[in-house]
Design a protein around this motif. Structure first.
Motif, PDB file in Angstrom:
ATOM      1  N   ARG A  48       0.957   9.329  -5.660  1.00 30.42           N
ATOM      2  CA  ARG A  48       1.382  10.705  -5.385  1.00 30.42           C
ATOM      3  C   ARG A  48       2.218  11.257  -6.532  1.00 30.42           C
ATOM      4  O   ARG A  48       2.077  12.422  -6.909  1.00 30.42           O
ATOM      5  CB  ARG A  48       2.172  10.764  -4.083  1.00 30.42           C
ATOM      6  CG  ARG A  48       1.309  10.726  -2.860  1.00 30.42           C
ATOM      7  CD  ARG A  48       2.118  10.923  -1.604  1.00 30.42           C
ATOM      8  NE  ARG A  48       1.252  10.845  -0.453  1.00 30.42           N
ATOM      9  CZ  ARG A  48       1.520  10.129   0.632  1.00 30.42           C
ATOM     10  NH1 ARG A  48       2.647   9.448   0.728  1.00 30.42           N
ATOM     11  NH2 ARG A  48       0.669  10.110   1.635  1.00 30.42           N
ATOM     12  N   SER A  49       3.102  10.422  -7.060  1.00 33.61           N
ATOM     13  CA  SER A  49       3.932  10.887  -8.174  1.00 33.61           C
ATOM     14  C   SER A  49       3.076  11.157  -9.404  1.00 33.61           C
ATOM     15  O   SER A  49       3.328  12.101 -10.145  1.00 33.61           O
ATOM     16  CB  SER A  49       5.039   9.887  -8.488  1.00 33.61           C
ATOM     17  OG  SER A  49       4.508   8.695  -9.015  1.00 33.61           O
ATOM     18  N   ARG A  50       2.057  10.336  -9.627  1.00 36.49           N
ATOM     19  CA  ARG A  50       1.142  10.567 -10.748  1.00 36.49           C
ATOM     20  C   ARG A  50       0.327  11.841 -10.522  1.00 36.49           C
ATOM     21  O   ARG A  50       0.050  12.582 -11.456  1.00 36.49           O
ATOM     22  CB  ARG A  50       0.200   9.366 -10.911  1.00 36.49           C
ATOM     23  CG  ARG A  50       0.864   8.071 -11.290  1.00 36.49           C
ATOM     24  CD  ARG A  50       1.165   7.971 -12.739  1.00 36.49           C
ATOM     25  NE  ARG A  50      -0.092   8.085 -13.478  1.00 36.49           N
ATOM     26  CZ  ARG A  50      -0.153   8.386 -14.755  1.00 36.49           C
ATOM     27  NH1 ARG A  50       0.941   8.595 -15.425  1.00 36.49           N
ATOM     28  NH2 ARG A  50      -1.311   8.480 -15.355  1.00 36.49           N
ATOM     29  N   LEU A  51      -0.063  12.107  -9.289  1.00 35.59           N
ATOM     30  CA  LEU A  51      -0.866  13.286  -8.967  1.00 35.59           C
ATOM     31  C   LEU A  51      -0.068  14.559  -9.196  1.00 35.59           C
ATOM     32  O   LEU A  51      -0.618  15.581  -9.630  1.00 35.59           O
ATOM     33  CB  LEU A  51      -1.347  13.213  -7.516  1.00 35.59           C
ATOM     34  CG  LEU A  51      -2.258  14.329  -7.035  1.00 35.59           C
ATOM     35  CD1 LEU A  51      -3.519  14.391  -7.880  1.00 35.59           C
ATOM     36  CD2 LEU A  51      -2.602  14.125  -5.576  1.00 35.59           C
ATOM     37  N   ARG A  52       1.226  14.515  -8.966  1.00 33.29           N
ATOM     38  CA  ARG A  52       2.077  15.704  -9.162  1.00 33.29           C
ATOM     39  C   ARG A  52       2.064  16.148 -10.617  1.00 33.29           C
ATOM     40  O   ARG A  52       2.252  17.333 -10.908  1.00 33.29           O
ATOM     41  CB  ARG A  52       3.488  15.412  -8.704  1.00 33.29           C
ATOM     42  CG  ARG A  52       3.621  15.399  -7.201  1.00 33.29           C
ATOM     43  CD  ARG A  52       5.070  15.314  -6.746  1.00 33.29           C
ATOM     44  NE  ARG A  52       5.085  15.110  -5.329  1.00 33.29           N
ATOM     45  CZ  ARG A  52       5.443  13.986  -4.720  1.00 33.29           C
ATOM     46  NH1 ARG A  52       5.844  12.952  -5.431  1.00 33.29           N
ATOM     47  NH2 ARG A  52       5.431  13.890  -3.410  1.00 33.29           N
ATOM     48  N   ILE A  53       1.848  15.227 -11.522  1.00 33.94           N
ATOM     49  CA  ILE A  53       1.800  15.591 -12.945  1.00 33.94           C
ATOM     50  C   ILE A  53       0.648  16.554 -13.185  1.00 33.94           C
ATOM     51  O   ILE A  53       0.774  17.518 -13.945  1.00 33.94           O
ATOM     52  CB  ILE A  53       1.620  14.317 -13.812  1.00 33.94           C
ATOM     53  CG1 ILE A  53       2.863  13.433 -13.712  1.00 33.94           C
ATOM     54  CG2 ILE A  53       1.325  14.662 -15.263  1.00 33.94           C
ATOM     55  CD1 ILE A  53       2.699  12.063 -14.348  1.00 33.94           C
ATOM     56  N   MET A  56       0.830  -1.208   0.000  1.00 30.42           N
ATOM     57  CA  MET A  56       0.000   0.000   0.000  1.00 30.42           C
ATOM     58  C   MET A  56       0.865   1.259   0.000  1.00 30.42           C
ATOM     59  O   MET A  56       0.536   2.245  -0.660  1.00 30.42           O
ATOM     60  CB  MET A  56      -0.954  -0.007   1.188  1.00 30.42           C
ATOM     61  CG  MET A  56      -2.082  -0.990   1.012  1.00 30.42           C
ATOM     62  SD  MET A  56      -3.381  -1.071   2.280  1.00 30.42           S
ATOM     63  CE  MET A  56      -2.899  -0.035   3.573  1.00 30.42           C
ATOM     64  N   GLN A  57       1.992   1.241   0.726  1.00 31.78           N
ATOM     65  CA  GLN A  57       2.883   2.392   0.744  1.00 31.78           C
ATOM     66  C   GLN A  57       3.496   2.622  -0.633  1.00 31.78           C
ATOM     67  O   GLN A  57       3.626   3.770  -1.085  1.00 31.78           O
ATOM     68  CB  GLN A  57       3.974   2.208   1.789  1.00 31.78           C
ATOM     69  CG  GLN A  57       3.470   2.368   3.204  1.00 31.78           C
ATOM     70  CD  GLN A  57       4.516   2.042   4.245  1.00 31.78           C
ATOM     71  OE1 GLN A  57       5.453   1.269   4.002  1.00 31.78           O
ATOM     72  NE2 GLN A  57       4.353   2.614   5.423  1.00 31.78           N
ATOM     73  N   GLN A  58       3.855   1.535  -1.318  1.00 29.95           N
ATOM     74  CA  GLN A  58       4.391   1.666  -2.670  1.00 29.95           C
ATOM     75  C   GLN A  58       3.341   2.219  -3.618  1.00 29.95           C
ATOM     76  O   GLN A  58       3.629   3.072  -4.458  1.00 29.95           O
ATOM     77  CB  GLN A  58       4.913   0.321  -3.168  1.00 29.95           C
ATOM     78  CG  GLN A  58       6.163  -0.137  -2.496  1.00 29.95           C
ATOM     79  CD  GLN A  58       6.577  -1.530  -2.920  1.00 29.95           C
ATOM     80  OE1 GLN A  58       5.862  -2.222  -3.629  1.00 29.95           O
ATOM     81  NE2 GLN A  58       7.755  -1.955  -2.467  1.00 29.95           N
ATOM     82  N   GLU A  59       2.114   1.740  -3.487  1.00 30.77           N
ATOM     83  CA  GLU A  59       1.029   2.225  -4.333  1.00 30.77           C
ATOM     84  C   GLU A  59       0.741   3.700  -4.058  1.00 30.77           C
ATOM     85  O   GLU A  59       0.537   4.482  -4.993  1.00 30.77           O
ATOM     86  CB  GLU A  59      -0.234   1.401  -4.110  1.00 30.77           C
ATOM     87  CG  GLU A  59      -1.374   1.777  -5.029  1.00 30.77           C
ATOM     88  CD  GLU A  59      -2.605   0.912  -4.841  1.00 30.77           C
ATOM     89  OE1 GLU A  59      -3.618   1.208  -5.500  1.00 30.77           O
ATOM     90  OE2 GLU A  59      -2.570  -0.039  -4.036  1.00 30.77           O
ATOM     91  N   MET A  60       0.749   4.103  -2.788  1.00 30.08           N
ATOM     92  CA  MET A  60       0.529   5.510  -2.446  1.00 30.08           C
ATOM     93  C   MET A  60       1.636   6.384  -3.026  1.00 30.08           C
ATOM     94  O   MET A  60       1.366   7.483  -3.537  1.00 30.08           O
ATOM     95  CB  MET A  60       0.444   5.689  -0.931  1.00 30.08           C
ATOM     96  CG  MET A  60      -0.874   5.260  -0.362  1.00 30.08           C
ATOM     97  SD  MET A  60      -1.044   5.396   1.434  1.00 30.08           S
ATOM     98  CE  MET A  60      -0.020   6.716   1.915  1.00 30.08           C
ATOM     99  N   SER A  61       2.855   5.927  -2.959  1.00 29.35           N
ATOM    100  CA  SER A  61       3.974   6.679  -3.518  1.00 29.35           C
ATOM    101  C   SER A  61       3.811   6.845  -5.022  1.00 29.35           C
ATOM    102  O   SER A  61       4.030   7.941  -5.572  1.00 29.35           O
ATOM    103  CB  SER A  61       5.284   5.963  -3.200  1.00 29.35           C
ATOM    104  OG  SER A  61       6.359   6.631  -3.784  1.00 29.35           O
ATOM    105  N   TYR A  62       3.402   5.781  -5.684  1.00 21.06           N
ATOM    106  CA  TYR A  62       3.173   5.832  -7.122  1.00 21.06           C
ATOM    107  C   TYR A  62       2.044   6.816  -7.452  1.00 21.06           C
ATOM    108  O   TYR A  62       2.162   7.640  -8.360  1.00 21.06           O
ATOM    109  CB  TYR A  62       2.835   4.436  -7.658  1.00 21.06           C
ATOM    110  CG  TYR A  62       2.350   4.439  -9.079  1.00 21.06           C
ATOM    111  CD1 TYR A  62       3.234   4.630 -10.129  1.00 21.06           C
ATOM    112  CD2 TYR A  62       1.000   4.266  -9.373  1.00 21.06           C
ATOM    113  CE1 TYR A  62       2.787   4.654 -11.445  1.00 21.06           C
ATOM    114  CE2 TYR A  62       0.541   4.292 -10.672  1.00 21.06           C
ATOM    115  CZ  TYR A  62       1.447   4.478 -11.708  1.00 21.06           C
ATOM    116  OH  TYR A  62       0.997   4.498 -13.002  1.00 21.06           O
TER     117      TYR A  62
END
Length: 97
Positions: free
Chosen positions: A89-94, A81-87
């Protein structure tokens, strides 16, 4: 698999003062992979840190084998879940820029 990339189950159990049956249970539950090299049961190096974590749960906190399996499963889910959240978040920054 090369001999330098594994540790024998016997050496691991003696070093960590843990029962062989505990490692056998974890292997049967699919929590650790055990390979055979020249009829010697061995643990791959990349499995050692996770196995040591499970040994600490068992010895220091006196959690039984089934409890260790459950805790390990929950920790894996948290890590995923932490890896998915990190992914995400990075997509949201776009879209924030």
């Amino acid at each position: 698999m090369k001999a330098e990339q594994v540790i024998s189950v016997d050496d691991f159990c003696v070093y960590h003062n843990v029962e062989y049956t505990f490692v056998d249970y974890l292997a049967e539950a699919g929590l650790v992979n055990i390979t055979r090299i020249n009829e010697v049961r061995c643990i791959p190096i990349e499995e050692i840190s996770g196995l040591e974590r499970m040994v600490r749960l068992h010895t220091q906190l006196e959690i039984n084998e089934a409890g260790v399996a459950t805790i390990n499963n929950l920790l894996q889910k948290i890590e995923n879940m932490q890896q998915e959240m990190s992914y995400l978040r990075s997509r949201l920054r776009i879209y924030e820029a």
